[in-house]
Motif scaffolding. Structure first.
Motif, mmCIF file in Angstrom:
data_model
loop_
_atom_site.group_PDB
_atom_site.id
_atom_site.type_symbol
_atom_site.label_atom_id
_atom_site.label_comp_id
_atom_site.label_asym_id
_atom_site.label_seq_id
_atom_site.Cartn_x
_atom_site.Cartn_y
_atom_site.Cartn_z
ATOM 1 N N LEU A 181 0.819 -1.217 0.000
ATOM 2 C CA LEU A 181 0.000 0.000 0.000
ATOM 3 C C LEU A 181 0.851 1.265 0.000
ATOM 4 O O LEU A 181 0.356 2.349 -0.313
ATOM 5 C CB LEU A 181 -0.929 0.019 1.228
ATOM 6 N N LYS A 182 2.119 1.138 0.343
ATOM 7 C CA LYS A 182 3.003 2.301 0.406
ATOM 8 C C LYS A 182 3.038 3.020 -0.941
ATOM 9 O O LYS A 182 3.252 2.412 -1.992
ATOM 10 C CB LYS A 182 4.411 1.874 0.813
ATOM 11 N N LYS A 229 0.554 4.270 -2.495
ATOM 12 C CA LYS A 229 -0.688 4.106 -3.246
ATOM 13 C C LYS A 229 -1.781 5.043 -2.715
ATOM 14 O O LYS A 229 -1.730 5.515 -1.579
ATOM 15 C CB LYS A 229 -1.183 2.657 -3.145
ATOM 16 N N VAL A 248 -5.057 5.314 -1.132
ATOM 17 C CA VAL A 248 -5.818 4.382 -0.295
ATOM 18 C C VAL A 248 -6.882 5.130 0.501
ATOM 19 O O VAL A 248 -6.563 6.077 1.226
ATOM 20 C CB VAL A 248 -4.889 3.630 0.684
ATOM 21 N N ASP A 265 2.771 7.501 4.624
ATOM 22 C CA ASP A 265 3.356 6.586 3.645
ATOM 23 C C ASP A 265 2.403 6.230 2.512
ATOM 24 O O ASP A 265 2.792 5.567 1.545
ATOM 25 C CB ASP A 265 3.813 5.296 4.334
ATOM 26 N N ILE A 266 1.143 6.639 2.642
ATOM 27 C CA ILE A 266 0.167 6.388 1.584
ATOM 28 C C ILE A 266 -0.413 7.718 1.115
ATOM 29 O O ILE A 266 -0.248 8.748 1.778
ATOM 30 C CB ILE A 266 -0.983 5.469 2.069
ATOM 31 N N LYS A 317 -3.453 9.211 1.261
ATOM 32 C CA LYS A 317 -4.683 8.948 2.011
ATOM 33 C C LYS A 317 -5.887 9.646 1.400
ATOM 34 O O LYS A 317 -5.844 10.834 1.083
ATOM 35 C CB LYS A 317 -4.516 9.386 3.469
#
Length: 328
Positions: A147-148, A150, A152, A178-179, A181
């Protein structure tokens, strides 16, 4: 002689009134632990009329009324967080909640920061609300670490789903930073996955979830698994989680997928007597076969102490001890 007689009658009348007042005070205080009917009415807080809590609450209210003789009613509400605040204010007796929200309430964290709810205890957990990390085959996402970087969706702002997402990322060494969001409701999330504007979404709900089923009708669904060691780390830090799985066949999945769940639970005010809560607990768990709702088949006494996350009311514990159920 007449005056003496009148004076004696007055004294007897006053003494009788004092005795009556003391007797009335004791009988209405609700302090007698042997009096299981100290209430004339019980209110069960549920959620919105379109959710699961409300119809289940109506069925539970009928059972309690029939088995205890106390008039009981299910009330609509804003669900978990609002329900905890209402119990705190003493405006209801029993409420539905997610296990994580009840833990936050007792601990005075998250949405209850600095304002803990100190007068609630558990009756028991009911059924799982599964954390599903939803994506598609074409995304290439196979693990939480993938998921990093991406896009999400983590659910609506301030929602329980957002907190679930944050905690799951945490045990994988990731944060929201890290995503990319996105703060979207479930139907918006699945629509975003379908049109390619987001890559994945966290969904906390009973399975199968309608929004995800809709996506599965047009896409090859992937539910991202959570590895065993990460599940154990999550439960150790946040004991309101339990192990769960999305069963094979759900959304067209060929194999079951390991994940975690929070649970729906019943919470009660801690000032209700042991006998009353014992009778309520016994009535509910021994009459679940009469509840006409799909979730009823998941509600079992042997599972009621798993993942509770807060202290259990002594009356409920008395019932579970009686039938040989203990916390794991």
């Amino acid at each position: 002689m007449k005056k003496k007689y009148s004076f004696l009658m007055v004294l007897l009348l006053v003494f009788g009134m004092i005795l009556a007042a003391c007797s009335g005070s004791n009988s209405s205080s609700g302090e007698d632990p042997g009096n299981s009917n100290e209430l004339d009415f019980i209110s069960i807080l549920t959620g919105g009329t379109g959710g699961t809590y409300y119809p289940l609450g109506g069925a539970f209210a009928n059972i309690i009324s029939e088995e205890t003789g106390i008039e009981t009613n299910a009330e609509t509400s804003g669900a978990s967080a609002e329900n905890m605040t209402t119990l705190k204010n003493g405006d209801a007796e029993i409420a539905f909640s997610q296990t994580d929200i009840s833990s936050y309430a007792v601990d005075g964290t998250m949405m209850f920061e600095g304002d803990p709810v100190e007068n609630i205890q558990a009756i028991g957990t009911l059924y799982p609300e599964t954390i599903q990390i939803v994506t598609t085959e074409k995304s290439g996402i196979k693990s939480v670490e993938d998921l990093k970087g991406k896009k999400v969706s983590v659910g609506a702002p301030g929602s329980g789903t957002a907190l679930n997402a944050e905690q799951i990322l945490e045990v994988h060494g990731l944060t929201f930073d890290d995503i990319k969001k996105q703060d979207l409701a479930f139907d918006e999330s699945t629509a975003g996955i379908q049109d390619g504007t987001i890559d994945a979404a966290f969904v906390t709900a009973g399975t199968p979830t309608g929004a995800v089923e809709g996506l599965a009708a047009t896409e090859d669904i992937v539910i991202v698994p959570i590895e065993k060691d990460k599940i154990e780390a999550l439960i150790e830090k946040y004991p309101f989680y339990v192990e769960d799985e999305v069963k094979s066949g759900t959304y067209g999945l060929e194999e079951k997928v390991a994940t975690v769940a929070v649970q729906a639970m019943l919470v009660v005010r801690d000032d209700l007597s042991e006998d009353l809560v014992y009778n309520i607990t016994k009535a509910l768990f021994e009459n679940m076969d009469g509840v006409q709702h799909a979730k009823a088949e998941l509600i079992k006494a042997e599972n009621a102490l798993k993942g509770v996350g807060i202290e259990v009311h002594p009356g409920a514990l008395k019932y579970f001890d009686e039938i040989g159920v203990s916390a794991e």
